[in-house]
Design a protein around this motif. Structure first.
Motif, short mmCIF file in Angstrom:
data_model
loop_
_atom_site.label_atom_id
_atom_site.label_comp_id
_atom_site.label_asym_id
_atom_site.label_seq_id
_atom_site.Cartn_x
_atom_site.Cartn_y
_atom_site.Cartn_z
N MET A 1 -26.29 7.55 17.11
CA MET A 1 -26.22 8.87 17.73
C MET A 1 -26.96 8.41 19.19
SD MET A 1 -28.20 12.24 16.82
CE MET A 1 -27.23 13.91 17.14
N ASN A 2 -25.97 8.13 20.02
CA ASN A 2 -26.38 7.61 21.41
C ASN A 2 -26.14 8.97 22.23
OD1 ASN A 2 -26.70 6.43 23.91
ND2 ASN A 2 -24.89 5.11 23.68
N ILE A 3 -27.06 9.67 22.68
CA ILE A 3 -27.14 10.98 23.55
C ILE A 3 -27.53 10.53 24.99
CG2 ILE A 3 -28.06 13.28 23.79
CD1 ILE A 3 -28.97 12.96 20.82
N LYS A 4 -26.78 10.96 25.83
CA LYS A 4 -26.90 10.88 27.27
C LYS A 4 -26.75 12.47 27.76
CE LYS A 4 -24.70 7.76 29.76
NZ LYS A 4 -23.82 7.17 30.32
N ARG A 5 -27.88 12.56 28.24
CA ARG A 5 -27.99 14.11 29.10
C ARG A 5 -27.75 13.91 30.47
NH1 ARG A 5 -34.35 14.86 28.09
NH2 ARG A 5 -33.92 12.87 28.65
N VAL A 6 -26.66 14.65 30.65
CA VAL A 6 -25.87 14.57 32.03
C VAL A 6 -26.31 15.74 33.06
CG1 VAL A 6 -23.78 14.28 33.12
CG2 VAL A 6 -23.83 13.31 30.96
N ASP B 1 -31.52 9.05 8.70
CA ASP B 1 -31.42 7.57 8.98
C ASP B 1 -30.49 7.45 10.11
OD1 ASP B 1 -32.47 7.36 6.36
OD2 ASP B 1 -30.74 7.40 5.09
N LEU B 2 -30.13 8.37 10.92
CA LEU B 2 -29.58 7.88 12.16
C LEU B 2 -30.20 7.16 13.06
CD1 LEU B 2 -28.15 11.70 13.08
CD2 LEU B 2 -26.71 9.66 12.86
N VAL B 3 -29.56 6.36 13.93
CA VAL B 3 -30.23 5.63 14.84
C VAL B 3 -30.30 6.40 16.19
CG1 VAL B 3 -30.37 3.57 16.14
CG2 VAL B 3 -29.83 3.48 13.61
N THR C 1 -21.86 16.91 16.10
CA THR C 1 -21.69 15.72 16.60
C THR C 1 -21.72 14.70 15.73
OG1 THR C 1 -23.72 14.92 17.58
CG2 THR C 1 -22.19 16.32 19.19
N VAL C 2 -22.52 14.89 14.56
CA VAL C 2 -22.94 13.95 13.62
C VAL C 2 -21.72 14.27 12.23
CG1 VAL C 2 -24.83 13.07 14.18
CG2 VAL C 2 -25.14 14.85 12.40
N GLY C 3 -21.08 15.37 12.39
CA GLY C 3 -20.13 15.91 11.49
C GLY C 3 -20.55 17.00 10.53
N ARG D 1 -29.67 17.17 5.83
CA ARG D 1 -30.21 15.78 5.90
C ARG D 1 -29.60 14.76 4.98
NH1 ARG D 1 -34.75 18.75 7.09
NH2 ARG D 1 -35.67 18.30 5.14
N ALA D 2 -29.37 15.59 3.56
CA ALA D 2 -28.89 14.60 2.77
C ALA D 2 -27.27 14.20 3.23
CB ALA D 2 -28.52 15.32 1.55
N HIS D 3 -26.35 14.90 3.66
CA HIS D 3 -25.29 14.66 4.46
C HIS D 3 -25.13 13.72 5.26
CE1 HIS D 3 -22.41 17.21 2.00
NE2 HIS D 3 -23.19 18.51 2.12
N ILE D 4 -26.27 13.81 6.12
CA ILE D 4 -26.45 12.77 7.30
C ILE D 4 -26.72 11.43 6.80
CG2 ILE D 4 -27.76 12.01 9.19
CD1 ILE D 4 -27.82 15.16 9.94
N ASN D 5 -27.74 11.46 5.97
CA ASN D 5 -28.20 10.08 5.43
C ASN D 5 -27.29 9.44 4.37
OD1 ASN D 5 -30.63 10.46 6.67
ND2 ASN D 5 -31.69 11.30 4.99
#
Ligand code: ZN
Length: 140
Positions: free
Chosen positions: A1-6, A28-30, A103-105, A133-137
């Motif tokens: 998860m690479n977030i850029k605040r514009v 578990d996201l980076v 953004t992570v689904g 969180r279980a879905h993300i992980n």
């Protein structure tokens, strides 16, 4: 998860950083969060806020480029999160949590104790549930 605040305004700048660090990083996201004047290209989530007018949306997510697969396993490499300054949300933190969830689904759910509850005014938290969180992980 690479977030850029514009070039975000103060409220959304802080809310995105806070939710990224306190809600998504513990999964578990980076998670990386940066700020920039422009979005650029590549695999990332660019977050913008502007007055997008009275469209009945506090915010939304769009796939800019790199879409592949089919629902429910469609992925998108370069996403745009838009926060609409035409409205003041019930909670900046909750709205940031909600759009980042997309953004992570994560889709809209039925648990009011989740920021992904479709009506953020009726959601009771700016966090994710154990179920979310279980879905993300499981995915990441
Ligand atoms: Zn939503």
């Amino acid at each position: 998860m690479n977030i850029k605040r514009v070039a975000l305004t103060t409220n959304y700048n802080g809310a995105v950083l806070n939710r990224a660090n306190n809600v998504y990083d513990p999964t578990d996201l980076v998670v990386t969060v940066s700020s920039a004047a422009t979005c650029g290209s590549g695999k990332q989530i660019c977050v913008f806020d502007q007055d997008y007018g009275n469209n009945n949306l506090y915010g939304w997510v769009a796939c800019r480029a790199g879409s592949s697969g089919a629902n429910p396993n469609r992925t998108c490499e370069h996403q745009w999160v838009r926060f609409n300054l035409a409205y003041t949300p019930p909670s900046y933190q909750r709205l940031a949590c909600h759009e980042l969830a997309h953004t992570v689904g994560l889709r809209h759910g039925t648990e009011t104790a989740s920021c992904v509850f479709p009506n953020i005014a009726q959601a009771t938290t700016s966090a994710l549930t154990t179920h979310d969180r279980a879905h993300i992980n499981a995915r990441y």
